[in-house]
Every structure is written in C-alpha cells, then in structure tokens.
Design an enzyme around this catalytic site. Sequence first.
Site, mmCIF file in Angstrom:
data_model
loop_
_atom_site.group_PDB
_atom_site.id
_atom_site.type_symbol
_atom_site.label_atom_id
_atom_site.label_comp_id
_atom_site.label_asym_id
_atom_site.label_seq_id
_atom_site.Cartn_x
_atom_site.Cartn_y
_atom_site.Cartn_z
ATOM 1 N N ASP A 113 3.081 4.406 -0.386
ATOM 2 C CA ASP A 113 1.631 4.524 -0.574
ATOM 3 C C ASP A 113 1.233 6.000 -0.634
ATOM 4 O O ASP A 113 0.060 6.325 -0.845
ATOM 5 C CB ASP A 113 0.838 3.743 0.489
ATOM 6 C CG ASP A 113 1.080 4.213 1.903
ATOM 7 O OD1 ASP A 113 1.947 5.087 2.110
ATOM 8 O OD2 ASP A 113 0.398 3.699 2.819
ATOM 9 N N SER A 114 2.228 6.899 -0.532
ATOM 10 C CA SER A 114 2.001 8.312 -0.853
ATOM 11 C C SER A 114 1.523 8.448 -2.297
ATOM 12 O O SER A 114 1.027 9.509 -2.688
ATOM 13 C CB SER A 114 3.280 9.127 -0.634
ATOM 14 O OG SER A 114 4.375 8.521 -1.300
ATOM 15 N N ASP A 140 5.697 -0.139 -0.123
ATOM 16 C CA ASP A 140 4.821 0.009 1.038
ATOM 17 C C ASP A 140 3.680 -0.995 0.973
ATOM 18 O O ASP A 140 3.039 -1.157 -0.079
ATOM 19 C CB ASP A 140 4.162 1.406 0.991
ATOM 20 C CG ASP A 140 4.695 2.336 2.047
ATOM 21 O OD1 ASP A 140 5.173 1.871 3.094
ATOM 22 O OD2 ASP A 140 4.620 3.559 1.813
ATOM 23 N N LYS A 165 7.680 -2.370 3.212
ATOM 24 C CA LYS A 165 7.711 -1.462 4.366
ATOM 25 C C LYS A 165 6.367 -1.535 5.078
ATOM 26 O O LYS A 165 5.313 -1.491 4.429
ATOM 27 C CB LYS A 165 8.008 -0.025 3.919
ATOM 28 C CG LYS A 165 7.926 0.982 5.085
ATOM 29 C CD LYS A 165 8.605 2.306 4.779
ATOM 30 C CE LYS A 165 7.777 3.278 3.977
ATOM 31 N NZ LYS A 165 6.515 3.700 4.616
ATOM 32 N N GLU A 177 4.140 0.092 8.454
ATOM 33 C CA GLU A 177 4.076 1.194 9.415
ATOM 34 C C GLU A 177 3.782 0.668 10.819
ATOM 35 O O GLU A 177 2.942 -0.220 10.997
ATOM 36 C CB GLU A 177 2.978 2.188 9.008
ATOM 37 C CG GLU A 177 3.314 2.952 7.744
ATOM 38 C CD GLU A 177 2.304 4.056 7.432
ATOM 39 O OE1 GLU A 177 1.406 4.332 8.262
ATOM 40 O OE2 GLU A 177 2.424 4.651 6.341
ATOM 41 N N GLU A 193 9.527 9.413 10.665
ATOM 42 C CA GLU A 193 8.784 10.518 10.033
ATOM 43 C C GLU A 193 8.284 11.502 11.086
ATOM 44 O O GLU A 193 7.651 11.102 12.076
ATOM 45 C CB GLU A 193 7.597 9.951 9.224
ATOM 46 C CG GLU A 193 6.799 11.052 8.528
ATOM 47 C CD GLU A 193 5.847 10.550 7.445
ATOM 48 O OE1 GLU A 193 5.869 9.344 7.130
ATOM 49 O OE2 GLU A 193 5.089 11.392 6.920
HETATM 50 O O1 KIV Z 1 4.462 6.591 1.393
HETATM 51 C C1 KIV Z 1 5.566 7.166 1.414
HETATM 52 O O2 KIV Z 1 6.001 7.797 0.454
HETATM 53 C C2 KIV Z 1 6.337 7.065 2.644
HETATM 54 C C3 KIV Z 1 7.482 8.018 2.801
HETATM 55 C C4 KIV Z 1 6.993 9.382 3.053
HETATM 56 C C5 KIV Z 1 8.437 7.559 3.844
HETATM 57 O O3 KIV Z 1 6.035 6.279 3.488
#
Ligand code: KIV
Length: 265
Positions: free
Chosen positions: A44-45, A83, A113, A115, A183
């Site tokens: 989600d980056s 994510d 994924k 969090e 992280e």
């Molecule tokens: O959103 C993302 O790219 C991430 C990574 C930085 C692990 O969660």
Amino acid sequence: MSQRVAEFVAKGRRGDRLAVVTAYDALFARLVVEAGVDAVLVGDSVGNVVAGYDTTIPVTLGQMRYHAAAVRRGAPDAFVIVDMPFLTYRMGLARALRRCGRMIQDTGADAVKLEGGDAAVTRTIAALGDLRVPVMGHIGHTPQARLVQGWGRVQGRTPAEADRLVAAARRLEDAGAFAIVLELIPPAVAGRITSAVTIPTIGIGAGPACTGQVLVLPDLLGLNDTFHPRFLKRYAALADTVRSAVRAYADEVRRGVYPDAEHGP
Ligand code: KIV
C-alpha cells in the site's frame, strides 16, 4: 499451503536470503521477476510513491485490487503478495475474511499482508487459514498505525517494546502467518525475532539478521529521489535518467529534430 508459499518458506528455512520488492503495475512486475526476485509485494506504499498521498491511510481496497491485478498480469508465474489497506480488516471478522478472500479471488494474488500483531489481527489470520488464504504479517513500524504510532519511528528500542515485538511475532506464527515483515526495528531485536520463529522474517530497516529483505521499488531504483531514510540503498538513479531523457525529447520536439526520417510512420 500453496506451492508458491511453500517454496518461499522452504527457501527461507534452508538458509537462502529472500529478496522481495514492491511493484504496482504490469510493466515493473515483469521486470522485477525477470531480475529474479523471490516475491513481489503489491504494497500500500503505492499510496505514497504512485498516488502522491502523504500516508498509506487513504489507499482503498479498489486501488489495491487494481494494482494487484495489474501485477499479476505482468508476472503470471510470480509469487505475489498484496497489502490489505487501512480499514479493511479490523471492522469485524466476517468482513475481513470476505475482503481478503475477494482480494485473492479478484486479483490472482497468492497471499495477503496484514499489519499488526495484536489479537484482532491474529484472530483474522487464523480464520483466513481455515479459508486457505495465506497471510504475511507485518510488525514494528506499521504505516497504517501512523495516527497512534507516529511516522518513521524505530520500534522495539526499549527492552519492554522488544519483548512485545518478539511475543507478537510468535503469535503471528502460531496464528498461521507464513512470513513476517519487520519494519524499522533495531537489528539485534530483529535477530531475536528471527530466532524466535521458524517462518521467514523479511526486514526493511531492520538490519541483516532477517531471513530476507524488502524495498519499495521506486526507492531502490532512485526514482523516488525525495525520500532518504537511512536504511535505503539506491541501486540506480532513474530519476536523473528520466529527467534527462524527457528533457532531450522535449528539446528535440521544440527544435523540430524529432520525428526525423528514421522515425516516421
Ligand atoms: O507497503 C509496502 O510497500 C510495505 C513494505 C514497505 C513492507 O508494506
């Protein structure tokens, strides 16, 4: 466990260091897979590096679905993890299960994924196991918790915080997570966590003791040249390459040099 998840975990268990990068579209997904990464994370980056948000908090399920499906089209045989964004897996178990299941169904990704290592998340991970949806955990600095955790703060500096992270990692493994992103965690604490679990740990700003590493692709490529965390190593300077290529193109258009005879219809 699906074949791709099993291979990823097996590589980590036999001591291979796992290289993971993010990708958000078909083009870069194809390139990173051709370069031989072990997994592609549709992070989600994307909210920060593609959409231009300050945080990952505005990222929606629809946006993640769009990017994950594009990555799958670009990398049909890759191990793809996606994510789940803010607000999509902490508003009741049934909704979380449906959203995670639909993410896999709609995009063809192999895993999601989530969090956090708290009870709400571990309960969801265990229930996703019953649905046969593989989950990667993510602890330490978790950008979706920015409103309570702050931004860019290393987690686990005090002995109590470090113990909490180790306990969270164990809970995630017990719940059935197949790997955990660590992280912004001090390297010694990341080492403790890695020894405390049997699943791979994938670090970002967590030192060399993790089973593998993950970086955000535009950061790694030097495309996102305004972000300078200490842990980031840039392997190219593509922002400079882009600026000079586009400058040269615009210059040739303005001077009437492009298109020339060689580049006609
Ligand atoms: O959103 C993302 O790219 C991430 C990574 C930085 C692990 O969660």
